[in-house]
Design a protein around this motif. Structure first.
Motif, PDB file in Angstrom:
ATOM      1  N   UNK A 184     -11.431  -3.108  -8.779  1.00  0.00           N
ATOM      2  CA  UNK A 184      -9.910  -2.783  -8.527  1.00  0.00           C
ATOM      3  C   UNK A 184      -9.765  -3.000  -6.925  1.00  0.00           C
ATOM      4  N   UNK A 185      -8.635  -3.097  -6.571  1.00  0.00           N
ATOM      5  CA  UNK A 185      -8.404  -3.398  -5.079  1.00  0.00           C
ATOM      6  C   UNK A 185      -7.066  -2.667  -4.786  1.00  0.00           C
ATOM      7  N   UNK A 186      -6.818  -2.434  -3.409  1.00  0.00           N
ATOM      8  CA  UNK A 186      -5.974  -1.628  -2.865  1.00  0.00           C
ATOM      9  C   UNK A 186      -4.789  -2.499  -2.132  1.00  0.00           C
ATOM     10  N   UNK A 187      -3.487  -2.136  -2.413  1.00  0.00           N
ATOM     11  CA  UNK A 187      -2.453  -2.505  -1.967  1.00  0.00           C
ATOM     12  C   UNK A 187      -1.590  -1.628  -1.234  1.00  0.00           C
ATOM     13  N   UNK A 188      -1.522  -1.549  -0.015  1.00  0.00           N
ATOM     14  CA  UNK A 188      -0.590  -0.698   0.767  1.00  0.00           C
ATOM     15  C   UNK A 188       0.924  -1.012   0.670  1.00  0.00           C
ATOM     16  N   UNK A 189       1.694  -0.231   0.713  1.00  0.00           N
ATOM     17  CA  UNK A 189       3.014  -0.425   0.645  1.00  0.00           C
ATOM     18  C   UNK A 189       3.516  -1.361   1.949  1.00  0.00           C
ATOM     19  N   UNK A 190       2.971  -1.251   2.992  1.00  0.00           N
ATOM     20  CA  UNK A 190       3.090  -2.316   3.906  1.00  0.00           C
ATOM     21  C   UNK A 190       2.899  -3.866   3.423  1.00  0.00           C
ATOM     22  N   UNK A 191       1.312  -3.979   2.857  1.00  0.00           N
ATOM     23  CA  UNK A 191       1.385  -5.246   2.298  1.00  0.00           C
ATOM     24  C   UNK A 191       2.252  -5.506   1.034  1.00  0.00           C
ATOM     25  N   UNK A 192       2.570  -4.710   0.215  1.00  0.00           N
ATOM     26  CA  UNK A 192       3.623  -4.869  -0.569  1.00  0.00           C
ATOM     27  C   UNK A 192       4.971  -5.545   0.122  1.00  0.00           C
ATOM     28  N   UNK A 213       5.365  -6.956   2.860  1.00  0.00           N
ATOM     29  CA  UNK A 213       5.201  -8.532   3.266  1.00  0.00           C
ATOM     30  C   UNK A 213       5.067  -9.324   2.093  1.00  0.00           C
ATOM     31  N   UNK A 214       4.935  -8.868   0.925  1.00  0.00           N
ATOM     32  CA  UNK A 214       4.952  -9.782  -0.303  1.00  0.00           C
ATOM     33  C   UNK A 214       6.559  -9.711  -0.788  1.00  0.00           C
ATOM     34  N   UNK A 243       4.972  -3.016  -7.429  1.00  0.00           N
ATOM     35  CA  UNK A 243       3.755  -3.056  -8.029  1.00  0.00           C
ATOM     36  C   UNK A 243       3.607  -3.011  -9.470  1.00  0.00           C
ATOM     37  N   UNK A 244       4.435  -2.030  -9.989  1.00  0.00           N
ATOM     38  CA  UNK A 244       4.455  -1.881 -11.568  1.00  0.00           C
ATOM     39  C   UNK A 244       5.077  -2.974 -12.360  1.00  0.00           C
ATOM     40  N   UNK A 245       5.737  -3.832 -11.557  1.00  0.00           N
ATOM     41  CA  UNK A 245       6.428  -4.986 -12.394  1.00  0.00           C
ATOM     42  C   UNK A 245       4.914  -6.098 -12.486  1.00  0.00           C
ATOM     43  N   UNK A 246       3.869  -5.855 -11.797  1.00  0.00           N
ATOM     44  CA  UNK A 246       2.703  -6.636 -12.226  1.00  0.00           C
ATOM     45  C   UNK A 246       1.885  -6.547 -13.419  1.00  0.00           C
ATOM     46  N   UNK A 247       2.342  -5.033 -13.806  1.00  0.00           N
ATOM     47  CA  UNK A 247       1.402  -4.655 -15.013  1.00  0.00           C
ATOM     48  C   UNK A 247       1.438  -5.651 -15.974  1.00  0.00           C
ATOM     49  N   UNK A 305      -7.567  -8.080  -0.079  1.00  0.00           N
ATOM     50  CA  UNK A 305      -6.301  -9.026  -0.969  1.00  0.00           C
ATOM     51  C   UNK A 305      -5.277  -9.275   0.078  1.00  0.00           C
ATOM     52  N   UNK A 306      -4.828 -10.413   0.051  1.00  0.00           N
ATOM     53  CA  UNK A 306      -3.704 -10.703   1.094  1.00  0.00           C
ATOM     54  C   UNK A 306      -2.449 -11.171   0.486  1.00  0.00           C
TER      55      UNK A 306
END
Length: 83
Positions: free
Chosen positions: A42-50, A52-53, A58-62, A76-77
């Motif tokens: 697992x890895x962590x994605x902050x709302x800030x990082x999301x 910037x993407x 994030x649930x659309x990636x499931x 993870x960048x």
């Protein structure tokens, strides 16, 4: 690498600032030279990082196959959806 789970996870920093984001769980095939089956991590994605993407949900990636790109600190960048 396939995204198999997402869990909301917020936490406070040492200074009390709240970091909001998600733990993202992935599975990947184990190289046959080293074993069999699937590995999970697992890895962590902050709302800030999301944000910037392009504000991706994030649930659309499931369930999608992805490629991860890391920054110089090993975090993870970028997440590239492959399917």
């Amino acid at each position: 690498m396939k995204i198999i789970g997402i869990r909301k996870s917020d936490f406070p920093t040492k200074t009390g600032e709240m970091i909001k984001g998600y733990n993202v769980y992935v599975s990947d095939a184990i190289d046959p030279r080293h074993g069999q089956g699937q590995s999970a991590e697992h890895f962590y994605l902050s709302e800030r990082k999301l944000f910037m993407m392009n504000g991706i949900d994030p649930f659309s990636l499931l369930g999608h196959e992805v490629k991860l790109y890391y920054n110089r600190y090993g975090k993870v960048d970028t997440v590239e959806v492959l399917d």
